[in-house]
Design a protein around this motif. Sequence first.
Motif, PDB file in Angstrom:
ATOM      1  N   LEU A  94     -30.076   9.781  12.826  1.00 12.86           N
ATOM      2  CA  LEU A  94     -30.344   8.947  11.718  1.00 12.86           C
ATOM      3  C   LEU A  94     -31.817   8.296  11.934  1.00 12.86           C
ATOM      4  N   GLU A  95     -32.179   8.381  13.249  1.00 15.80           N
ATOM      5  CA  GLU A  95     -33.239   7.709  13.841  1.00 15.80           C
ATOM      6  C   GLU A  95     -34.580   8.804  13.740  1.00 15.80           C
ATOM      7  N   ASP A  96     -34.614   9.939  13.145  1.00 15.70           N
ATOM      8  CA  ASP A  96     -35.497  10.813  13.300  1.00 15.70           C
ATOM      9  C   ASP A  96     -36.389  10.669  11.735  1.00 15.70           C
ATOM     10  N   THR A  97     -37.600  11.161  11.720  1.00 10.11           N
ATOM     11  CA  THR A  97     -38.333  11.230  10.713  1.00 10.11           C
ATOM     12  C   THR A  97     -38.894  12.476  10.286  1.00 10.11           C
ATOM     13  N   LEU A  98     -38.837  12.624   8.992  1.00  8.22           N
ATOM     14  CA  LEU A  98     -39.244  14.117   8.351  1.00  8.22           C
ATOM     15  C   LEU A  98     -40.804  14.466   8.477  1.00  8.22           C
ATOM     16  N   THR A 116     -42.841  16.697 -10.827  1.00  6.00           N
ATOM     17  CA  THR A 116     -41.580  16.409  -9.605  1.00  6.00           C
ATOM     18  C   THR A 116     -41.488  15.009  -9.705  1.00  6.00           C
ATOM     19  N   GLY A 117     -40.108  14.526  -9.530  1.00  8.69           N
ATOM     20  CA  GLY A 117     -40.121  13.009  -9.616  1.00  8.69           C
ATOM     21  C   GLY A 117     -38.682  12.770  -8.457  1.00  8.69           C
ATOM     22  N   LEU A 118     -38.803  11.376  -7.847  1.00  8.20           N
ATOM     23  CA  LEU A 118     -37.594  11.283  -6.975  1.00  8.20           C
ATOM     24  C   LEU A 118     -37.678   9.763  -7.264  1.00  8.20           C
ATOM     25  N   VAL A 119     -36.045   9.503  -7.438  1.00 10.58           N
ATOM     26  CA  VAL A 119     -36.066   7.961  -7.501  1.00 10.58           C
ATOM     27  C   VAL A 119     -34.859   7.678  -6.662  1.00 10.58           C
ATOM     28  N   GLY A 120     -34.707   6.566  -5.820  1.00 13.67           N
ATOM     29  CA  GLY A 120     -33.394   6.123  -5.314  1.00 13.67           C
ATOM     30  C   GLY A 120     -33.547   6.281  -3.700  1.00 13.67           C
ATOM     31  N   LYS A 121     -32.313   6.443  -3.172  1.00 16.51           N
ATOM     32  CA  LYS A 121     -32.475   6.596  -1.689  1.00 16.51           C
ATOM     33  C   LYS A 121     -33.187   7.989  -1.145  1.00 16.51           C
ATOM     34  N   TRP A 122     -33.984   7.606  -0.238  1.00 14.16           N
ATOM     35  CA  TRP A 122     -35.130   8.636   0.395  1.00 14.16           C
ATOM     36  C   TRP A 122     -34.427   8.768   1.858  1.00 14.16           C
ATOM     37  N   HIS A 123     -34.552   7.751   2.577  1.00  7.97           N
ATOM     38  CA  HIS A 123     -33.856   7.659   3.883  1.00  7.97           C
ATOM     39  C   HIS A 123     -34.405   8.664   4.851  1.00  7.97           C
ATOM     40  N   LEU A 124     -35.832   9.131   4.895  1.00 11.77           N
ATOM     41  CA  LEU A 124     -36.390  10.074   5.603  1.00 11.77           C
ATOM     42  C   LEU A 124     -37.596   9.480   6.517  1.00 11.77           C
ATOM     43  N   LYS A 125     -37.738   8.053   6.202  1.00 15.61           N
ATOM     44  CA  LYS A 125     -38.688   7.301   6.772  1.00 15.61           C
ATOM     45  C   LYS A 125     -40.359   7.524   6.316  1.00 15.61           C
ATOM     46  N   SER A 126     -40.681   8.629   6.359  1.00 15.39           N
ATOM     47  CA  SER A 126     -42.009   9.201   6.120  1.00 15.39           C
ATOM     48  C   SER A 126     -42.108   9.173   4.560  1.00 15.39           C
ATOM     49  N   GLN A 127     -43.266   9.006   4.127  1.00 13.80           N
ATOM     50  CA  GLN A 127     -43.747   9.152   2.704  1.00 13.80           C
ATOM     51  C   GLN A 127     -43.232  10.367   2.148  1.00 13.80           C
ATOM     52  N   PRO A 128     -42.672  10.196   0.965  1.00 17.24           N
ATOM     53  CA  PRO A 128     -42.166  11.726   0.314  1.00 17.24           C
ATOM     54  C   PRO A 128     -43.548  12.529  -0.147  1.00 17.24           C
ATOM     55  N   GLN A 129     -43.283  13.790   0.237  1.00 17.51           N
ATOM     56  CA  GLN A 129     -44.500  14.736  -0.281  1.00 17.51           C
ATOM     57  C   GLN A 129     -43.514  15.738  -1.282  1.00 17.51           C
ATOM     58  N   GLY A 130     -44.644  16.079  -1.978  1.00 12.38           N
ATOM     59  CA  GLY A 130     -44.413  17.005  -3.414  1.00 12.38           C
ATOM     60  C   GLY A 130     -43.897  16.423  -4.539  1.00 12.38           C
ATOM     61  N   PHE A 131     -43.921  15.169  -4.617  1.00 10.59           N
ATOM     62  CA  PHE A 131     -43.364  14.432  -5.658  1.00 10.59           C
ATOM     63  C   PHE A 131     -44.703  13.794  -6.555  1.00 10.59           C
ATOM     64  N   ASP A 132     -44.921  13.993  -7.723  1.00 10.55           N
ATOM     65  CA  ASP A 132     -45.892  13.552  -8.446  1.00 10.55           C
ATOM     66  C   ASP A 132     -45.659  11.845  -8.679  1.00 10.55           C
ATOM     67  N   TYR A 133     -44.157  11.767  -8.654  1.00  6.16           N
ATOM     68  CA  TYR A 133     -43.689  10.239  -8.830  1.00  6.16           C
ATOM     69  C   TYR A 133     -42.552  10.183  -7.960  1.00  6.16           C
ATOM     70  N   SER A 135     -40.022   6.676  -6.609  1.00  5.40           N
ATOM     71  CA  SER A 135     -39.728   5.041  -6.535  1.00  5.40           C
ATOM     72  C   SER A 135     -38.352   5.079  -5.568  1.00  5.40           C
ATOM     73  N   VAL A 136     -38.618   4.568  -4.251  1.00  4.92           N
ATOM     74  CA  VAL A 136     -37.487   4.918  -3.358  1.00  4.92           C
ATOM     75  C   VAL A 136     -37.164   3.702  -2.619  1.00  4.92           C
ATOM     76  N   PHE A 137     -35.940   3.754  -2.326  1.00  6.36           N
ATOM     77  CA  PHE A 137     -35.582   2.521  -1.383  1.00  6.36           C
ATOM     78  C   PHE A 137     -35.989   2.610  -0.013  1.00  6.36           C
ATOM     79  N   HIS A 138     -36.168   1.209   0.585  1.00  2.00           N
ATOM     80  CA  HIS A 138     -36.579   1.164   1.872  1.00  2.00           C
ATOM     81  C   HIS A 138     -35.417   1.547   2.991  1.00  2.00           C
ATOM     82  N   GLY A 157     -45.281   2.204   4.777  1.00  2.00           N
ATOM     83  CA  GLY A 157     -44.730   2.268   5.999  1.00  2.00           C
ATOM     84  C   GLY A 157     -43.105   1.965   6.234  1.00  2.00           C
ATOM     85  N   ASN A 158     -42.743   1.834   7.589  1.00  2.00           N
ATOM     86  CA  ASN A 158     -41.576   1.364   7.489  1.00  2.00           C
ATOM     87  C   ASN A 158     -41.271   0.025   7.520  1.00  2.00           C
ATOM     88  N   ARG A 159     -41.648  -0.723   6.139  1.00  2.00           N
ATOM     89  CA  ARG A 159     -41.464  -2.065   5.854  1.00  2.00           C
ATOM     90  C   ARG A 159     -40.685  -2.166   4.668  1.00  2.00           C
TER      91      ARG A 159
END
Length: 500
Positions: A94-98, A116-133, A135-138, A157-159
């Motif tokens: 859980l503590e690792d980053t993609l 490509t779009g992504l909404v909701g829980k990401w949970h991989l810490k780093s900025q999502p890549q490969g998505f034009d859009y 809107s993700v949770f911290h 970042g991680n805020r």
Amino acid sequence: MATSGMAATDSPEAETRKNERPNILFILSDDHTSQAWGIYGGILAEYAQNRNIRRLAEEGVTLDNCFCTNSISTPSRAAILTGRYSHRNGVYTLEDTLDTALPTIATALQASGYHTGLVGKWHLKSQPQGFDYYSVFHDQGEYRDPTFKNSDVPWPGNRNFGERVHGFSTDIVTEKAIAWMKEQDKTQPFLMCCHFKATHEPYDFPERMRHLYDGVVFPEPENLLDWGPETNGRTFEGQKLETIARNWQVASEDPDKWWCRYPELPFSTKGMHPTAARKSAYQKLIRDYLRCGATIDDNIGKLLVALDEMGIADNTIVIYVADQGYFLGEHGFYDKRMFYEEAARMPFVIRYPRELPAGKRLDDLILNVDFAATLADFADVDAPQGTQGRSFRDNLKGKTPKDWRKSIYYRYWTQHKIRPAHIGVRTDRYKLMYLYGDPLNMTGSSDYVSEPSWEFYDLLKDPKEDHNAYNDKEYAEVIKKMKQEMQRLQQEVGEEQKKN
């Protein structure tokens, strides 16, 4: 499958095929285990609110043997995106980053012309890549009035900083996903990753679900009163229902000082006999959990209606899957992580009217590392570089390759006393686990080193894994072969072998 995603521009015919490629709506929930879907049987099947999950199953294909390779949210999500096992994608715990440089199914589809779009829980810490859009949770996100990190502003970042939206998270994620899909140019296909926080602890639900299951007494799993290793011969303590009961009790006394907001408090088991206390905790867990799950089903319905209204349902692949399973009182447990059936299974249903049969079930052994290759196959592009999984597109049509896997490999890397780090191998009938219990410098692990141990289950005779048969003489030869298979699979996936 095309040899390259770029080849689609080589001719008018290829361009036509590109424009006819399917849209993909990938709906991912957190911990929504198969026992609570209602299409996998079990004691809770008739209680699950599943009209829309059932619709997907009736109009598509249900996977009966889909498993994660590491039953915890962040590693499972990394495996889904990259098609790589934890030791190859670098997300062990859980503590690792993609790593943002890793190829994913999103980067592959985006490069081939998908929106490509992504909404909701990401949970991989780093900025999502490969998505034009996006809107993700911290981190985990909140159930109520969640904050979203959006792609139209710099990554914070991680805020926990971003757009605060009033409402219930499952509803909001759905609304955002639908709005984005409706904005897309219909001449190009899209990938929408719609990721719910539900049904993760604290299992919250909106007001409209509050009185669902009022007065209901839920049936109990046969092994609810499994109190420990002395009961069934297992070699670890596990995460017991008494822990969640304690959490509810502490949060009842001072909700503002707890890490999350549990619904339906106060709750207490003070003064109860241990058996009565466990039964009480079980009833609250299931009531909250099923209300949370009913909200997912409600929103899947909204997504399906949106596709119908947009006139694109026939050429849209819809997948609904959970990132792993979850214990709902079996063995007296809650949570996941261990390579037992309830935690390792990923309930999965896929609908694609243009190609796939309706109302079918697939028994083949499928893994989360197969998802990226399968979606790439449907999209007529190469799988992301480094993918270790394999497309199961043909399997879904009843054309399973003769060389399809007969066993699966699993590894949970985080080490704690109650849930030791372990390796597992499973066939259609047998399961072998090696609990090596060493933190190996993994993030999020304790320093405690467990005594190494083995567990073995005959899933035909003991489907609930109530008897550790490792020392049963009748299985000596089978266990020997399973150990050999474990070593073979370690080599196949490219994982460094440890002396067992």
